[in-house]
Enzyme design. Structure first.
Site, PDB file in Angstrom:
ATOM      1  N   SER A   1       2.950  20.865 -19.158  1.00 22.47           N
ATOM      2  CA  SER A   1       3.403  21.408 -20.448  1.00 22.47           C
ATOM      3  C   SER A   1       4.759  22.055 -20.234  1.00 22.47           C
ATOM      4  O   SER A   1       4.848  23.125 -19.629  1.00 22.47           O
ATOM      5  CB  SER A   1       2.400  22.440 -20.971  1.00 22.47           C
ATOM      6  OG  SER A   1       1.193  21.823 -21.326  1.00 22.47           O
TER       7      SER A   1
ATOM      8  N   LYS B   1       2.157  19.821 -28.080  1.00 25.97           N
ATOM      9  CA  LYS B   1       1.510  20.813 -27.205  1.00 25.97           C
ATOM     10  C   LYS B   1       2.018  22.213 -27.544  1.00 25.97           C
ATOM     11  O   LYS B   1       1.240  23.174 -27.573  1.00 25.97           O
ATOM     12  CB  LYS B   1       1.780  20.495 -25.738  1.00 25.97           C
ATOM     13  CG  LYS B   1       1.167  21.494 -24.747  1.00 25.97           C
ATOM     14  CD  LYS B   1      -0.357  21.507 -24.800  1.00 25.97           C
ATOM     15  CE  LYS B   1      -0.974  22.678 -24.022  1.00 25.97           C
ATOM     16  NZ  LYS B   1      -0.874  22.548 -22.583  1.00 25.97           N
TER      17      LYS B   1
ATOM     18  N   LYS C   1       4.431  31.723 -20.993  1.00 23.06           N
ATOM     19  CA  LYS C   1       5.459  30.694 -20.754  1.00 23.06           C
ATOM     20  C   LYS C   1       5.522  29.723 -21.937  1.00 23.06           C
ATOM     21  O   LYS C   1       6.591  29.408 -22.457  1.00 23.06           O
ATOM     22  CB  LYS C   1       5.132  29.921 -19.473  1.00 23.06           C
ATOM     23  CG  LYS C   1       6.117  28.790 -19.149  1.00 23.06           C
ATOM     24  CD  LYS C   1       5.436  27.643 -18.395  1.00 23.06           C
ATOM     25  CE  LYS C   1       4.523  26.829 -19.317  1.00 23.06           C
ATOM     26  NZ  LYS C   1       3.960  25.599 -18.732  1.00 23.06           N
TER      27      LYS C   1
END
Lengths: 291, 291, 291, 291
Positions: C96, C171, C239
């Site tokens: 990701s 995502k 993140k």
């Protein structure tokens, strides 16, 4: 000279009543805890034994109590101002309360033949003591004019901002801006500290430009050195932001920044900082950053 | 007197270069669109034909360009400052850019034997024209001392706030506070308008107390009357808030109010208001309230 | 059967590589810390000694590493995938990472004659072990079609959502929604607890209506009982929210709720909760409420 | 079989009353606008001419009206439930109102010898028609037990969540979560659209993982296609979020995400979208992004 009933002799009300007595007016003061009357008595005023006792014979009734229910009680309780004041008496409420409650209470007062001003103040304990308050006045122009000499005994800036309730609305706007400016300065200061900048120098340069503000001048050094003795307590500012958010909602005004700042102030209260100066909102942002 | 290369002669750079020339310095100015050199030439400066041409023989290289990539290009492109400046030259970057990029570029400059200051300014076009800018300087103390006479030609408040990058960090904090103060004043003003308060009187009384700020003084009337000619453009303030949010995140500082204000400023850009003065953030809050 | 290089054998990558080996494919796995290869070897795979060793002879290169710089290094370092893979190799990045980095790296891969898919997954360690991941795939339709049998070995939902980078974009949207749903459930739970409601019963009834969600089903009881062993760690979700906020800004999309949730997640990291399950965002809201 | 007074026959109350009549109970329905009684009469019920007429002889009084003042009026107005109901009558309020008002009204009812449940519902018009509502019940366990057969005629999930007011508290939490999930899905969808992703595919894959929710299932396609016929109206959800924010504040719970979502919902009302389905909160976020 005027005969004045002063109801509520706390941190703010006490020095205000004293100034009026020292200016030569006949002041009868009442406070629920009677020991608060000492400074007024020392200044030549009288300690009244009840609201009715204070109001009896007064031309002007001044009120300075914490919150909306307190003003309501002072006015509408049995033996309260509505029961005791003679027709034509000028009621001046210096408390910071909900604008909609002010409008309602002003209406009740007028039904009793009383005149009514809302006159919330800004400037805090220091301003009350120095008689440099800013006073934002709502009510009829003629009533404002007749009250102006008294108001100018208490404050440096006395502005008539509109009809009944307008003073409270402006005070709410004031509290919105002040709380937000504190939150922003707190975020900026933590940002600077985290980057290892010389914060004394940084506050100096911020203060010299478009980031300058009364909050920076009066609260910047307190925040830099974490000196949070009140001053204006977080618990009261939290109350005021509740008024702001509700009044904005009622008026259909969307205020996302104020709503977020109100949550931060609520967090400060929840964390037990309610008794600190409102600049201690810095501590909430510090906790958020794990500092 | 000093020989100065001035790179970037836009709204801010042009009057700054003119002040330096008028103070008797030898100024060679360069701008990508060459017609911007006219005011400098009229003040006795020289229109350079390239960065290298401007930098050749300069003791000081001043840079005033829009964003981080522009400063990087001026320094590192072939024929740029790093290629052209003699060892010992004092590079002074007045642009407002990312602190981390400043640290990186200052390092590259030092590897070439150059001296480097970051010296972003606050005060806008008016401050640049009046030479009343606030200048927040990062770098070595000795370099700041040697640059100070030049900097004081351009600004009223010149403060050394720490090592390389610190000027940018303080500028970021400045932009955080300014944008936030504008947003808060906008919310307060719309709140007052919705309640039918006299906003001229209200701004007067707000300005006299703890809600007072440079934003209120300089922008309050523009906002009240919806006069949004720039001034400092929303598009630039949007860029700056991107720097703030990223730098706060990198430093582990949580700044929820700044993050929300950054979203509102992004909304102003998205709505096509990027070319208006940043006080036009009021329009975003107006749209939120369906006004 | 296919010859596969699997690069990155962490919590997610290890069970994924094992599934591929158990499905009969020839899998060479590489991890920087070599002891992570044991489960793959036990499942019939091979422990490669370098990226180049793993990639040599592979038809498919699978990547599952933590962040954008890691994927970049695996691809572009000397001896990396771009140096080692034969033309026509299908690179599938399950990591990701930033959509813009994916677009850039996919371009570099294509210049080398490689095929490239971004295929980030949702479902966490449990989904990886149970081969029930949701896989959101960006890239050319023909490449997706040829990869589908392998992808369906790993996940239950495999959806082609658009060209290169689209998988990462979806995502990012997924992480926005999940983090926000956790924050909202946390606020709701604290609200219910503060009012003394039976929270087991309350979560049951919330789950039965429009407030129902996978977060409530999978995380509600963990949050109610403060059982925060990961699962998906807060540090990684932090993140991911950085990616979301940056990508929204770049696209000109205003996402105030996501921006606020990102601040709360940053607060969780700052408070030292980065190693806990992301449902521990509850603790940040608990701290805000002084609990 | 039970004799039931059903007060309030709007979008929700009408099908609920019909279900009770169809189940064989004796139902007298009252609505301020009398034409709303037709469906109940068609199902075998009776159109009452006043609250008192409906309540006369009833074992159970069901209430389904819009807001706190409406419930108060139905109960306390002259001729209202408190005046008309026989001791022992079970009052069941299905309305979604302030928890503190519920606690107060339940107390008044008990003083009159009445039994009282708060039983707000989730599931909307569709759930009312299909008798698949989720019902969150506050009150004494014995009263819940005696009401359960009737409640299960109306809903699929009937959960006793605590003492009086608890049903309202859980409903408030429900509305917090639902509004927030809608806001997050709106931000995610606009994010995906701005990046040119196939949103049909994206919603499919989001729905398959931890981002899945009842909001996504029931509202995702409406939002994707901008089909905002109600359903549950924004104006009502705005009312409910006012309850949430006030109740959180009163309980000392800090809910920044809920507070922000409440501002967005207020913006939707201000923009004139109050009559649309609550999924039209997407339009507020669209406007913020200048779309």
């Amino acid at each position: 000279m005027t005969t004045i009933a002063f109801l509520g002799l706390g941190i703010m009300g006490s020095p205000m009543a004293v100034h009026l007595a020292e200016a030569g007016h006949t002041v009868a003061g009442y406070n629920r805890t009677p020991d608060k009357t000492a400074p007024l008595v020392a200044a030549g005023g009288r300690a009244a034994t009840s609201v009715a006792d204070a109001v009896h014979g007064a031309d002007v009734v001044a009120i300075m109590v914490p919150d909306s229910p307190d003003v309501r009680a002072v006015l509408t309780d049995p033996g309260g101002v509505l029961d005791s004041a003679a027709p034509g008496t000028l009621v001046t409420d210096f408390s910071s309360i909900r604008p909609d409650v002010t409008v309602e209470l002003a209406g009740l007062a007028r039904e009793q033949g009383l005149r009514y001003l809302d006159a919330p103040v800004s400037g805090g304990e220091a301003g009350a003591k120095a008689a440099t308050l800013s006073i934002m006045v709502g009510g009829d122009g003629a009533d404002v004019a007749s009250a102006r000499p008294l108001l100018e005994t208490l404050g440096r800036t006395v502005v008539h901002v509109g009809p009944s309730g307008s003073g409270q609305t402006v005070k709410a706007a004031n509290q919105l801006v002040v709380a937000g400016n504190i939150a922003l300065l707190a975020e900026a200061l933590l940002f600077l500290e985290a980057h290892g900048v010389d914060t004394t120098a940084a506050l100096e340069v911020l203060g010299g430009g478009l980031a300058g503000s009364a909050v920076l001048v009066q609260k910047g050094e307190k925040m830099r050195t974490r000196s949070f003795d009140p001053g204006f307590r977080i618990a009261l500012h939290h109350k005021d932001l509740g008024i702001v958010v509700d009044a904005a909602r009622a008026a259909g005004v969307v205020t996302p920044v104020a709503a977020l700042v109100a949550q931060l102030m609520a967090s400060a209260v929840a964390a037990g900082d309610g008794g600190l100066d409102h600049s201690a909102l810095l501590r909430t942002l510090e906790r958020l950053s794990g500092r």
